[in-house]
Write a protein that holds these residues in place. Structure first.
Motif, PDB file in Angstrom:
ATOM      1  N   LEU A  13     -10.753   3.610  31.890  1.00  0.00           N
ATOM      2  CA  LEU A  13     -12.155   3.663  31.485  1.00  0.00           C
ATOM      3  C   LEU A  13     -12.287   4.091  30.031  1.00  0.00           C
ATOM      4  CD1 LEU A  13     -15.260   3.755  32.029  1.00  0.00           C
ATOM      5  CD2 LEU A  13     -14.908   6.106  32.840  1.00  0.00           C
ATOM      6  N   ASN A  14     -11.474   5.053  29.602  1.00  0.00           N
ATOM      7  CA  ASN A  14     -11.603   5.567  28.243  1.00  0.00           C
ATOM      8  C   ASN A  14     -11.270   4.522  27.179  1.00  0.00           C
ATOM      9  OD1 ASN A  14     -12.423   8.404  28.622  1.00  0.00           O
ATOM     10  ND2 ASN A  14     -10.530   8.515  29.791  1.00  0.00           N
ATOM     11  N   HIS A  15     -10.442   3.546  27.517  1.00  0.00           N
ATOM     12  CA  HIS A  15     -10.173   2.454  26.576  1.00  0.00           C
ATOM     13  C   HIS A  15     -11.441   1.628  26.348  1.00  0.00           C
ATOM     14  CE1 HIS A  15      -5.663   2.544  26.263  1.00  0.00           C
ATOM     15  NE2 HIS A  15      -5.846   3.338  27.315  1.00  0.00           N
ATOM     16  N   PHE A  16     -12.167   1.363  27.423  1.00  0.00           N
ATOM     17  CA  PHE A  16     -13.381   0.567  27.303  1.00  0.00           C
ATOM     18  C   PHE A  16     -14.471   1.340  26.558  1.00  0.00           C
ATOM     19  CE2 PHE A  16     -11.763  -1.131  31.575  1.00  0.00           C
ATOM     20  CZ  PHE A  16     -10.912  -2.024  30.945  1.00  0.00           C
ATOM     21  N   ILE A  17     -14.534   2.652  26.784  1.00  0.00           N
ATOM     22  CA  ILE A  17     -15.488   3.484  26.048  1.00  0.00           C
ATOM     23  C   ILE A  17     -15.139   3.481  24.567  1.00  0.00           C
ATOM     24  CG2 ILE A  17     -16.415   5.811  25.750  1.00  0.00           C
ATOM     25  CD1 ILE A  17     -15.727   6.303  28.711  1.00  0.00           C
ATOM     26  N   ALA A  18     -13.847   3.635  24.254  1.00  0.00           N
ATOM     27  CA  ALA A  18     -13.411   3.659  22.864  1.00  0.00           C
ATOM     28  C   ALA A  18     -13.767   2.358  22.147  1.00  0.00           C
ATOM     29  CB  ALA A  18     -11.906   3.919  22.792  1.00  0.00           C
ATOM     30  N   GLU A  19     -13.518   1.225  22.800  1.00  0.00           N
ATOM     31  CA  GLU A  19     -13.841  -0.055  22.185  1.00  0.00           C
ATOM     32  C   GLU A  19     -15.346  -0.210  22.006  1.00  0.00           C
ATOM     33  OE1 GLU A  19     -12.102  -3.459  24.000  1.00  0.00           O
ATOM     34  OE2 GLU A  19     -10.053  -2.875  23.459  1.00  0.00           O
ATOM     35  N   SER A  20     -16.119   0.305  22.954  1.00  0.00           N
ATOM     36  CA  SER A  20     -17.580   0.214  22.851  1.00  0.00           C
ATOM     37  C   SER A  20     -18.105   1.042  21.683  1.00  0.00           C
ATOM     38  CB  SER A  20     -18.229   0.697  24.150  1.00  0.00           C
ATOM     39  OG  SER A  20     -17.832  -0.095  25.239  1.00  0.00           O
ATOM     40  N   ARG A  21     -17.431   2.123  21.356  1.00  0.00           N
ATOM     41  CA  ARG A  21     -17.849   2.982  20.245  1.00  0.00           C
ATOM     42  C   ARG A  21     -17.373   2.452  18.891  1.00  0.00           C
ATOM     43  NH1 ARG A  21     -19.475   8.350  21.709  1.00  0.00           N
ATOM     44  NH2 ARG A  21     -18.664   9.187  23.668  1.00  0.00           N
ATOM     45  N   ASP A  22     -16.240   1.786  18.857  1.00  0.00           N
ATOM     46  CA  ASP A  22     -15.589   1.374  17.609  1.00  0.00           C
ATOM     47  C   ASP A  22     -16.436   0.333  16.886  1.00  0.00           C
ATOM     48  OD1 ASP A  22     -13.872   0.024  15.695  1.00  0.00           O
ATOM     49  OD2 ASP A  22     -12.167   0.965  16.722  1.00  0.00           O
ATOM     50  N   ARG A  23     -16.929   0.675  15.698  1.00  0.00           N
ATOM     51  CA  ARG A  23     -17.871  -0.221  14.997  1.00  0.00           C
ATOM     52  C   ARG A  23     -17.225  -1.533  14.564  1.00  0.00           C
ATOM     53  NH1 ARG A  23     -17.938   0.483   9.234  1.00  0.00           N
ATOM     54  NH2 ARG A  23     -16.412   2.016   8.523  1.00  0.00           N
ATOM     55  N   HIS A  24     -15.899  -1.571  14.470  1.00  0.00           N
ATOM     56  CA  HIS A  24     -15.235  -2.822  14.115  1.00  0.00           C
ATOM     57  C   HIS A  24     -15.129  -3.741  15.335  1.00  0.00           C
ATOM     58  CE1 HIS A  24     -14.292  -1.210  10.198  1.00  0.00           C
ATOM     59  NE2 HIS A  24     -13.751  -0.140  10.760  1.00  0.00           N
ATOM     60  N   ASP A  28     -18.051  -7.701  17.730  1.00  0.00           N
ATOM     61  CA  ASP A  28     -17.879  -8.862  18.609  1.00  0.00           C
ATOM     62  C   ASP A  28     -18.800  -8.659  19.812  1.00  0.00           C
ATOM     63  OD1 ASP A  28     -17.076 -10.738  20.506  1.00  0.00           O
ATOM     64  OD2 ASP A  28     -14.941 -10.470  20.134  1.00  0.00           O
ATOM     65  N   ARG A  29     -19.962  -9.312  19.812  1.00  0.00           N
ATOM     66  CA  ARG A  29     -20.964  -9.074  20.862  1.00  0.00           C
ATOM     67  C   ARG A  29     -20.439  -9.410  22.250  1.00  0.00           C
ATOM     68  NH1 ARG A  29     -26.087 -11.857  17.847  1.00  0.00           N
ATOM     69  NH2 ARG A  29     -26.295 -10.333  16.162  1.00  0.00           N
ATOM     70  N   MET A  30     -19.655 -10.477  22.357  1.00  0.00           N
ATOM     71  CA  MET A  30     -19.161 -10.861  23.670  1.00  0.00           C
ATOM     72  C   MET A  30     -18.242  -9.773  24.230  1.00  0.00           C
ATOM     73  SD  MET A  30     -17.379 -14.417  24.947  1.00  0.00           S
ATOM     74  CE  MET A  30     -15.910 -14.263  23.936  1.00  0.00           C
ATOM     75  N   ARG A  31     -17.398  -9.197  23.362  1.00  0.00           N
ATOM     76  CA  ARG A  31     -16.513  -8.133  23.825  1.00  0.00           C
ATOM     77  C   ARG A  31     -17.308  -6.882  24.168  1.00  0.00           C
ATOM     78  NH1 ARG A  31     -11.324  -7.742  24.275  1.00  0.00           N
ATOM     79  NH2 ARG A  31     -10.271  -5.718  24.313  1.00  0.00           N
ATOM     80  N   PHE A  32     -18.351  -6.595  23.386  1.00  0.00           N
ATOM     81  CA  PHE A  32     -19.183  -5.432  23.691  1.00  0.00           C
ATOM     82  C   PHE A  32     -19.825  -5.594  25.069  1.00  0.00           C
ATOM     83  CE2 PHE A  32     -23.115  -2.994  23.744  1.00  0.00           C
ATOM     84  CZ  PHE A  32     -22.670  -1.757  23.327  1.00  0.00           C
ATOM     85  N   ARG A  33     -20.391  -6.768  25.338  1.00  0.00           N
ATOM     86  CA  ARG A  33     -21.006  -7.002  26.649  1.00  0.00           C
ATOM     87  C   ARG A  33     -19.975  -6.864  27.762  1.00  0.00           C
ATOM     88  NH1 ARG A  33     -23.453 -11.311  23.735  1.00  0.00           N
ATOM     89  NH2 ARG A  33     -22.072 -12.821  24.755  1.00  0.00           N
ATOM     90  N   LYS A  34     -18.762  -7.391  27.523  1.00  0.00           N
ATOM     91  CA  LYS A  34     -17.711  -7.308  28.544  1.00  0.00           C
ATOM     92  C   LYS A  34     -17.326  -5.865  28.811  1.00  0.00           C
ATOM     93  CE  LYS A  34     -14.793  -9.069  31.439  1.00  0.00           C
ATOM     94  NZ  LYS A  34     -15.282  -9.759  32.672  1.00  0.00           N
TER      95      LYS A  34
END
Length: 219
Positions: A13-24, A28-34
């Motif tokens: 779960l923490n990997h997905f949270i980290a990616e959601s926070r990472d401004r870079h 990528d909107r599709m990855r954010f939604r995923k």
């Protein structure tokens, strides 16, 4: 209120949270939604451990097997528009659930830092005696969840209420606790300490609706 801080445990779960926070990465909107969808799935799985079950005999090609299945009548209610990917994650796991959608947005009054929550649209089945999953990715001030809960009251009294959020601020969690029944459950992936003077979570991740679907004109 029963608080379940799932991100406090070490898990994917923490990997997905980290990616959601990472401004870079979140550019990528599709990855954010995923990632919002994935977080919804994980919180839904953890929540499912607290539901009611009964054994049902399942016929296989070689025999029969008793399997415990959820008996709760579930309604998933998400706050538009940021809640849609999060909603989809929950629906992936609770695929027989009924669905509700409600709009709630910040209407700024005079001073840009002052706002009220406006609820304009609601589509929902009856909530009487059902298990309500109320999902909003960002639990900042808590005002949106409170306003939505007030609007939903006319649709019946749920047997259980589960709030779900990706990121919440301590102040918003405390405020929600004051306005929901004491046996309400809050399932949250990450908790941040602060709100800025505009009522946004710091460090948070930004505007989840804009990141998922693009910027919008302000009301």
């Amino acid at each position: 209120m029963n608080l379940h801080h799932i991100g406090a445990q070490h898990s994917i779960l923490n990997h997905f949270i980290a990616e959601s926070r990472d401004r870079h990465i979140q550019a990528d909107r599709m990855r954010f939604r995923k990632n919002m969808e994935r977080i919804g799935e994980i919180l839904g799985y953890e929540l499912s451990k607290t539901l009611s079950y009964h054994n049902k005999s399942i016929a296989t090609p070689l025999g029969a097997k008793n399997v415990p299945l959820v008996t709760d009548e579930i309604v998933i209610c998400s706050i538009l528009r940021a809640g849609i990917p999060f909603h989809n994650g929950l629906l992936n796991y609770f695929d027989h659930a009924e669905n509700a959608f409600i709009s709630a947005y910040r209407h700024h009054t005079g001073n840009d830092d002052d706002f009220e929550i406006v609820v304009e649209y609601l589509s929902s089945p009856s909530l009487e005696g059902k298990t309500l999953l109320l999902a909003d990715p960002m639990l900042a001030t808590g005002q949106s969840l409170i306003a939505v809960y007030e609007a939903l009251k006319k649709l019946g009294t749920p047997s259980e209420i589960h709030l779900l959020a990706v990121i919440g601020a301590q102040a918003g969690i405390a405020r929600v606790k004051e306005h929901f029944p004491t046996d309400t459950h809050l399932w949250i992936a990450a908790i941040d300490d602060e709100l800025n003077d505009k009522g946004y979570i710091v460090p948070g991740l930004g505007d989840a609706g804009d990141l998922a679907y693009g910027t919008k004109l302000q009301h």
